[in-house]
Design a protein around this motif. Structure first.
Motif, PDB file in Angstrom:
ATOM      1  N   GLN A   1       0.839  -1.201   0.000  1.00 54.32           N
ATOM      2  CA  GLN A   1       0.000   0.000   0.000  1.00 54.32           C
ATOM      3  C   GLN A   1       0.873   1.250   0.000  1.00 54.32           C
ATOM      4  N   LYS A   2       0.475   2.203  -0.811  1.00 52.52           N
ATOM      5  CA  LYS A   2       1.146   3.508  -0.823  1.00 52.52           C
ATOM      6  C   LYS A   2       0.162   4.571  -0.339  1.00 52.52           C
ATOM      7  N   ILE A   3       0.711   5.707   0.102  1.00 50.89           N
ATOM      8  CA  ILE A   3      -0.167   6.778   0.578  1.00 50.89           C
ATOM      9  C   ILE A   3       0.455   8.138   0.238  1.00 50.89           C
ATOM     10  N   TRP A   4      -0.366   9.158   0.297  1.00 50.52           N
ATOM     11  CA  TRP A   4       0.020  10.538  -0.074  1.00 50.52           C
ATOM     12  C   TRP A   4       0.467  10.586  -1.529  1.00 50.52           C
ATOM     13  N   THR A   5      -0.157   9.790  -2.373  1.00 51.64           N
ATOM     14  CA  THR A   5       0.260   9.681  -3.770  1.00 51.64           C
ATOM     15  C   THR A   5      -0.445  10.766  -4.587  1.00 51.64           C
ATOM     16  N   SER A   6       0.280  11.847  -4.855  1.00 51.29           N
ATOM     17  CA  SER A   6      -0.315  12.970  -5.593  1.00 51.29           C
ATOM     18  C   SER A   6      -0.640  12.553  -7.016  1.00 51.29           C
ATOM     19  N   GLY A   7      -1.804  12.946  -7.477  1.00 57.29           N
ATOM     20  CA  GLY A   7      -2.189  12.729  -8.868  1.00 57.29           C
ATOM     21  C   GLY A   7      -2.449  11.284  -9.234  1.00 57.29           C
ATOM     22  N   ALA A   8      -2.653  10.421  -8.244  1.00 59.30           N
ATOM     23  CA  ALA A   8      -2.821   8.992  -8.566  1.00 59.30           C
ATOM     24  C   ALA A   8      -4.052   8.742  -9.436  1.00 59.30           C
ATOM     25  N   ALA A   9      -5.120   9.511  -9.195  1.00 58.03           N
ATOM     26  CA  ALA A   9      -6.373   9.254  -9.909  1.00 58.03           C
ATOM     27  C   ALA A   9      -6.251   9.533 -11.396  1.00 58.03           C
ATOM     28  N   LYS A  10      -5.361  10.437 -11.766  1.00 59.51           N
ATOM     29  CA  LYS A  10      -5.242  10.778 -13.186  1.00 59.51           C
ATOM     30  C   LYS A  10      -4.029  10.120 -13.845  1.00 59.51           C
ATOM     31  N   ALA A  11      -3.186   9.455 -13.048  1.00 57.61           N
ATOM     32  CA  ALA A  11      -1.898   8.983 -13.572  1.00 57.61           C
ATOM     33  C   ALA A  11      -2.045   7.776 -14.500  1.00 57.61           C
ATOM     34  N   HIS A  12      -1.198   7.753 -15.512  1.00 52.45           N
ATOM     35  CA  HIS A  12      -1.110   6.584 -16.394  1.00 52.45           C
ATOM     36  C   HIS A  12      -0.090   5.579 -15.854  1.00 52.45           C
ATOM     37  N   HIS A  13       0.947   6.081 -15.178  1.00 47.94           N
ATOM     38  CA  HIS A  13       1.991   5.214 -14.635  1.00 47.94           C
ATOM     39  C   HIS A  13       2.330   5.628 -13.210  1.00 47.94           C
ATOM     40  N   CYS A  14       2.808   4.650 -12.457  1.00 42.70           N
ATOM     41  CA  CYS A  14       3.291   4.931 -11.105  1.00 42.70           C
ATOM     42  C   CYS A  14       4.780   4.598 -11.034  1.00 42.70           C
ATOM     43  N   LEU A  15       5.561   5.535 -10.526  1.00 41.77           N
ATOM     44  CA  LEU A  15       6.967   5.267 -10.231  1.00 41.77           C
ATOM     45  C   LEU A  15       6.981   4.626  -8.852  1.00 41.77           C
TER      46      LEU A  15
END
Lengths: 400, 333
Positions: A166-180
């Motif tokens: 689980q990750k948290i405080w992930t800015s822009g996650a809802a619009k992101a195409h990729h996660c680093l």
């Protein structure tokens, strides 16, 4: 009256940047930034995601974004000095913050440092063209600043990786195409060993995004759950340990060179606040107060110190010097000074009401929002306490 | 004339490398009796670092004077060094410049008080000076300045801030005028003085920071050096942060602005006074009871910095900066 364009920016020492870079930046930004995206305009409204994306894509086409990235990967192959010259012009206008900053400031530079050629070709240019948004999966509920406590686990299975956590405080996650995404291959007992990064498509089965509402009323960050998420080995960014070590070096430079426009934007915000107060006869009386004048002077002095820190960093990097933890100086000084300014501004605009001038009412709206958002400035990208630790340990080299 | 030790050191050096040569000369002066220091500093060539070569100076840009006065601040030299350097650079009369460069005379600058007012003060270490520059206005109403001879001027000492180096109030109504500076020279002198006073304060803060780092790194309490404690580490880190920002502001003030014009040193001076006081006061605090003693010399740095602040009007510098910016913005609106 428009002042004559400068003969060159001598403030960074050595050779000034080409006149054309700054002239072009100024002319293009002033001609193309829509009024409704200017915070100090009566026409302002919160831009939609599409509008922000289109604006940033246009900035890239105009050679005002991706300045220092290689041309082979969609960048413009310019130096940091030219990047700074453009940033001064970006800071001189009150425009919205980037919606693609995680890709441009974090994912892109890391991919450039540790990615395979296929990853570079696949990811970098779309980031600059604003075709792909990224989010940053580093922090966890039990691992904020302390990544040694990271728990999200990646297990190799026949050329694939299975990820749970689980990750948290992930800015822009809802619009992101990729996660680093930062994971570990071993156990928590390994602490900083065995850390591994991935570029994970956000539409991969098993990923769930739960938005978090922040104090400014927006849902700009989120919790992200990874339940048996399977990605191919081609999603891996570098080898275990090696990739993260390289990323840390990159991040040190990025922390120092990202958002170099901040002191110029800060000065611009201060100017807007004063103009807005002056536009209303009743509010303008505040500007006669000696205490207000003194505070404005102190803020200008701090802004000047901040500009100096930014320009010094560029000079050092241009000379090939290592800047180590010096990015912490700029981040800490800006965030604390700007946060204090936001409190000062809130006090000044708090007496503005329906009878006040339109520009004063716009300022009340803008600076109230800025005050709320400024609570985050000493938290994100390393809290003030983390920055102080870095300065104590790496710059002052104090005994532990 | 034989080369001064400073001239020998200046060949091929960068401004920051001047610090070492300046530090050696200042340390030498500090080992002498106060009345002998003028000659020692003059012989070392410190006063003429930016002065015209025709007057016996080194003719170097202002950048080279910054590490000199910074070293003076760091070593807590109680002398109006910044003032004497800018006077040696900007006085119109080469003979007067030579007298300052060679250390035959000393001078200070009154930062407040126009000529004609009965008592003029706010000139650093004026009790040691032979001459004093005072602000004035010329026949067109422009800012100018006059250099006055203090030899027979009535004066009073004010030991409130510093009993060892009291502030001196002067009645200059009958003081002979030695030189007049026109508006252009006055403006140039004031520009240089603001930057060098900023660097003096920056140096004073640097000395205090170094002392605090050293003390907290060696003073063991509860089986560990004080600076291993997070609370102490964070204070030291914040002091370092403010010191770096002050230095960066000075470096910036030395560069021309985007329009090719010299930058004002006012913001750098305001920042270094504000941050310098914080750093020195906090360094005293981190020394515990020792920080409150006469023996620990940090109080000298604090008195020196507060004297600069008082000379400039105690906060009026920041207020003036704010007032000017407000005016500029409201005009634009």
């Amino acid at each position: 009256m428009q002042r004559d364009l400068p003969p060159g920016d001598l403030s960074t020492g050595a050779l000034p940047p080409p006149h054309d870079t700054r002239r072009h930046a100024r002319d293009w930004l002033r001609a193309n930034l829509p009024d409704h995206m200017r915070t100090d305009s009566l026409a302002w409204r919160s831009p939609t995601l599409d509008e922000s994306r289109d604006w940033e894509a246009a900035m890239h086409r105009a050679a005002l974004a991706g300045m220092t990235w290689p041309q082979a990967y969609g960048g413009h192959g310019q130096s940091l000095r030219e990047h700074l010259a453009v940033n001064k012009e970006i800071g001189a206008l009150l425009m919205p913050e980037s919606v693609g900053s995680i890709g441009k400031e974090l994912a892109g530079p890391i991919i450039m440092a540790v990615g395979t050629e296929a990853q570079k070709q696949g990811f970098l240019a779309p980031i600059l063209r604003m075709e792909q948004f990224w989010c940053q999966g580093f922090s966890e509920p039990d691992a904020g600043s302390d990544l040694a406590r990271l728990r999200t686990k990646a297990v190799e299975e026949n050329g694939f990786w299975r990820i749970n956590g689980q990750k948290i405080w992930t800015s822009g996650a809802a619009k992101a195409h990729h996660c680093l995404l930062l994971t570990r291959t071993g156990t928590v007992a390994d602490k900083h060993r065995g850390l591994l990064m991935f570029a994970v498509p956000m539409d991969t089965p098993g990923i769930r995004v739960v938005p978090i509402k922040s104090i400014d009323g927006k849902e700009s960050f989120a919790e992200v759950f990874f339940d048996d998420v399977v990605v191919p080995d081609s999603a891996r960014l570098g080898a275990p340990d090696e990739g993260w070590s390289a990323a840390l070096r990159v991040l040190g430079i990025e922390r120092a060179t990202n958002r170099m426009y901040r002191p110029w934007r800060f000065e611009c915000e201060l100017g807007f606040l004063l103009r807005a107060l002056a536009s209303d006869p009743e509010q303008a009386r505040q500007l006669q107060d000696g205490g207000v004048q003194r505070r404005v002077g102190e803020l200008l002095a701090e802004i000047d110190g901040l500009k100096g820190l930014v320009e010094r960093t560029v000079n050092q990097l241009m000379q090939g010097d290592s800047i180590g933890a010096r990015g912490s100086l700029t981040k800490l000084f800006w965030s604390e000074s700007h946060q204090a300014f936001a409190g000062f501004a809130l006090g000044l605009v708090s007496q503005i009401g329906p009878q006040s001038s339109p520009l004063a009412r716009r300022a009340r709206q803008a600076f109230t929002q800025a005050y709320l958002f400024a609570r985050a400035e000493t938290i994100y990208a390393g809290t003030s306490e983390v920055q102080l630790d870095l300065i104590a340990q790496r710059i002052l080299q104090l005994p532990r | 004339m034989n080369a001064t030790p400073f001239e020998d050191a200046s060949a091929g050096l960068r401004p920051e490398e001047f610090a070492e040569a300046a530090e050696a000369a200042i340390a030498d002066a500090l080992n002498q009796a106060p009345e002998a220091r003028l000659a020692v500093l003059g012989a070392a060539g410190l006063f003429g670092v930016c002065a015209d070569e025709a007057s016996g100076g080194l003719g170097l840009p202002l950048d080279f004077a910054v590490p000199v006065v910074q070293a003076a601040g760091r070593l807590r030299l109680r002398w109006a060094l910044a003032e004497q350097i800018v006077l040696a650079r900007h006085l119109p009369d080469p003979a007067l410049c030579s007298a300052l460069i060679e250390g035959r005379h000393s001078a200070s600058i009154a930062c407040q008080g126009p000529i004609g007012r009965a008592w003029v003060g706010h000139a650093r270490h004026a009790g040691q000076a032979h001459w004093m520059l005072v602000r004035s206005t010329d026949e067109t109403g422009s800012q100018s300045a006059v250099l006055l001879d203090l030899a027979h001027a009535p004066h009073q000492s004010d030991a409130a801030l510093d009993p060892e180096e009291p502030l001196t109030w002067w009645d200059l109504s009958a003081a002979p005028v030695l030189a007049r500076l026109d508006a252009a020279r006055t403006e140039a002198l004031w520009h240089d003085l603001e930057i060098l006073l900023a660097a003096t304060a920056h140096g004073a803060a640097e000395g205090a920071l170094q002392a605090a780092v050293s003390h907290t790194g060696t003073r063991v309490q509860f089986d560990a050096p004080l600076s291993s404690r997070q609370a102490v580490r964070h204070w030291l880190a914040r002091m370092k942060l403010y010191h770096e920002a002050g230095g960066a502001a000075i470096a910036r003030a030395l560069q021309r602005n985007e329009w090719g014009q010299a930058r004002s040193g006012r913001t750098a001076l305001a920042l270094n006074l504000q941050h310098g006081a914080f750093i020195i006061e906090k360094a005293m605090h981190l020394h515990g009871g020792m920080g409150f003693t006469w023996e620990l010399p940090l109080h000298r740095a604090l008195r020196e910095l507060r004297a600069i602040d008082a000379a400039l009007g105690a906060g009026s510098l920041a207020r003036g900066l704010g007032r000017d910016f407000i005016h500029q913005q409201t005009e634009a609106a």
